[in-house]
Write a protein that holds these residues in place. Structure first.
Motif, short mmCIF file in Angstrom:
data_model
loop_
_atom_site.label_atom_id
_atom_site.label_comp_id
_atom_site.label_asym_id
_atom_site.label_seq_id
_atom_site.Cartn_x
_atom_site.Cartn_y
_atom_site.Cartn_z
N PHE A 127 81.12 18.23 -2.55
CA PHE A 127 80.44 19.32 -3.25
C PHE A 127 79.77 20.25 -2.24
O PHE A 127 78.87 19.84 -1.50
CB PHE A 127 79.40 18.76 -4.22
N THR A 128 80.20 21.52 -2.21
CA THR A 128 79.69 22.47 -1.21
C THR A 128 79.34 23.83 -1.81
O THR A 128 79.07 24.77 -1.06
CB THR A 128 80.74 22.68 -0.10
N ASP A 129 79.30 23.95 -3.11
CA ASP A 129 79.12 25.25 -3.76
C ASP A 129 77.64 25.54 -4.00
O ASP A 129 77.04 25.07 -4.97
CB ASP A 129 79.89 25.29 -5.08
N ARG A 130 77.05 26.35 -3.13
CA ARG A 130 75.63 26.68 -3.24
C ARG A 130 75.31 27.43 -4.54
O ARG A 130 74.29 27.16 -5.20
CB ARG A 130 75.18 27.52 -2.05
N ALA A 131 76.17 28.37 -4.92
CA ALA A 131 75.92 29.16 -6.13
C ALA A 131 75.90 28.27 -7.37
O ALA A 131 75.05 28.43 -8.25
CB ALA A 131 76.98 30.25 -6.27
N VAL A 132 76.83 27.34 -7.43
CA VAL A 132 76.87 26.42 -8.57
C VAL A 132 75.63 25.54 -8.58
O VAL A 132 75.04 25.28 -9.65
CB VAL A 132 78.15 25.56 -8.52
N LEU A 133 75.21 25.09 -7.41
CA LEU A 133 74.01 24.25 -7.34
C LEU A 133 72.78 25.02 -7.81
O LEU A 133 71.95 24.49 -8.57
CB LEU A 133 73.81 23.74 -5.92
N GLU A 134 72.64 26.27 -7.38
CA GLU A 134 71.49 27.07 -7.79
C GLU A 134 71.48 27.28 -9.30
O GLU A 134 70.42 27.22 -9.94
CB GLU A 134 71.50 28.40 -7.05
N LYS A 135 72.65 27.53 -9.88
CA LYS A 135 72.73 27.70 -11.34
C LYS A 135 72.42 26.39 -12.04
O LYS A 135 71.73 26.36 -13.08
CB LYS A 135 74.12 28.19 -11.73
N ALA A 136 72.92 25.28 -11.49
CA ALA A 136 72.64 23.97 -12.09
C ALA A 136 71.16 23.64 -12.03
O ALA A 136 70.61 23.03 -12.95
CB ALA A 136 73.45 22.89 -11.37
N LYS A 137 70.50 24.06 -10.95
CA LYS A 137 69.06 23.83 -10.83
C LYS A 137 68.30 24.55 -11.94
O LYS A 137 67.36 24.01 -12.52
CB LYS A 137 68.54 24.32 -9.47
N ARG A 138 68.75 25.77 -12.24
CA ARG A 138 68.06 26.53 -13.29
C ARG A 138 68.44 26.02 -14.68
O ARG A 138 67.58 25.63 -15.47
CB ARG A 138 68.39 28.02 -13.18
N ASP A 139 69.73 26.03 -15.00
CA ASP A 139 70.17 25.66 -16.34
C ASP A 139 69.84 24.21 -16.67
O ASP A 139 69.60 23.86 -17.82
CB ASP A 139 71.67 25.89 -16.50
N GLY A 140 69.88 23.36 -15.65
CA GLY A 140 69.67 21.94 -15.88
C GLY A 140 68.23 21.49 -15.82
O GLY A 140 67.94 20.31 -15.95
N ARG A 141 67.31 22.43 -15.63
CA ARG A 141 65.90 22.06 -15.62
C ARG A 141 65.54 21.43 -16.95
O ARG A 141 65.91 21.93 -18.01
CB ARG A 141 65.03 23.30 -15.38
N LEU A 142 64.82 20.31 -16.91
CA LEU A 142 64.52 19.55 -18.12
C LEU A 142 63.07 19.73 -18.54
O LEU A 142 62.15 19.63 -17.71
CB LEU A 142 64.82 18.07 -17.89
#
Length: 229
Positions: A127-142
């Motif tokens: 896993f190397t996709d920074r953009a996906v990680l940043e989006k996951a950090k936002r959308d996946g915030r619980l």
């Protein structure tokens, strides 16, 4: 007790068990189990629990190929996986991000240990996709119920109508501060990404909902069950 080793009359081993086989290959147990799961090592051919020497030697001849195909990281828990991503990308990463990456099918939960999820080490390695990680950090915030209602700028009773009608479902459940670990988790947590979708849903008049005064019935009480409920 250890495994009983099958041996031929000449002293040569005739079969291997699930501890002896990875030792013969020089594999960690996690690597051996991953290779089995991926079909890189054939199923046991003797009694369902042991492998013949012929099979073992054939596999041993492909050991380096299998080593490369199984990667360098074992499956791991969310805390350790988050720390790995944090170091790789140089940004804070909370363990809850792994729940989002699993939801996206990018780093799947493949097992559990003492009730804690274990995430695919091979997928983490690649896993190397920074953009996906940043989006996951936002959308996946619980967020818990109180924080989620605050994010929507509605009362707790309004929020409860969303969950009762299945317009909003928990992303996961966690233990409360007073629960024992062996108890079933009772605290629902909700994805920020799901809240953002609701905030622009044409079927909900948020101005009306927020204008309802304290003590008055919620406008969300009229919600029909979600179409996919």
């Amino acid at each position: 007790m250890g495994e009983v080793s099958g041996k031929a009359g000449s002293g040569e081993r005739v079969d291997y068990g699930p501890q002896q086989f990875p030792d013969r290959l020089g594999f960690e147990l996690w690597r051996f189990e991953r290779a089995l799961a991926k079909g890189l090592i054939p199923p046991a051919d003797i009694g369902g629990r042991r492998w013949s020497a012929a099979v073992v030697e054939e596999v041993a001849g492909r050991a380096e190929e299998i080593r490369g195909a199984t990667g360098s990281l074992p499956d791991m828990g969310g805390v350790r996986a988050a720390a790995l991503l944090e170091e790789r990308f140089g940004m804070p990463v909370a363990p809850e991000v792994l729940i989002e990456l699993d939801r996206l099918g990018l780093v799947e939960c493949v097992n559990s240990y003492k009730g804690w999820p274990l995430y695919d080490g091979l997928a983490l390695e690649h896993f190397t996709d920074r953009a996906v990680l940043e989006k996951a950090k936002r959308d996946g915030r619980l967020l818990n119920r109180t924080a989620a209602a605050r994010r929507l700028r509605v009362r707790a009773c309004d929020f409860d109508h969303l969950t009762k009608a299945n317009w909003l479902r928990p992303a996961t459940w966690v233990h409360s501060g007073w629960q024992r670990r062996r108890d079933t988790p009772v605290v629902a947590l909700y994805r920020l990404g799901d809240l953002e979708v609701l905030l622009v849903h044409p079927a909900i008049d948020w101005e009306e909902v927020r204008a309802t005064s304290k003590g008055r019935p919620s406008a969300l009480a009229r919600l029909s069950p979600a179409p996919d409920a």
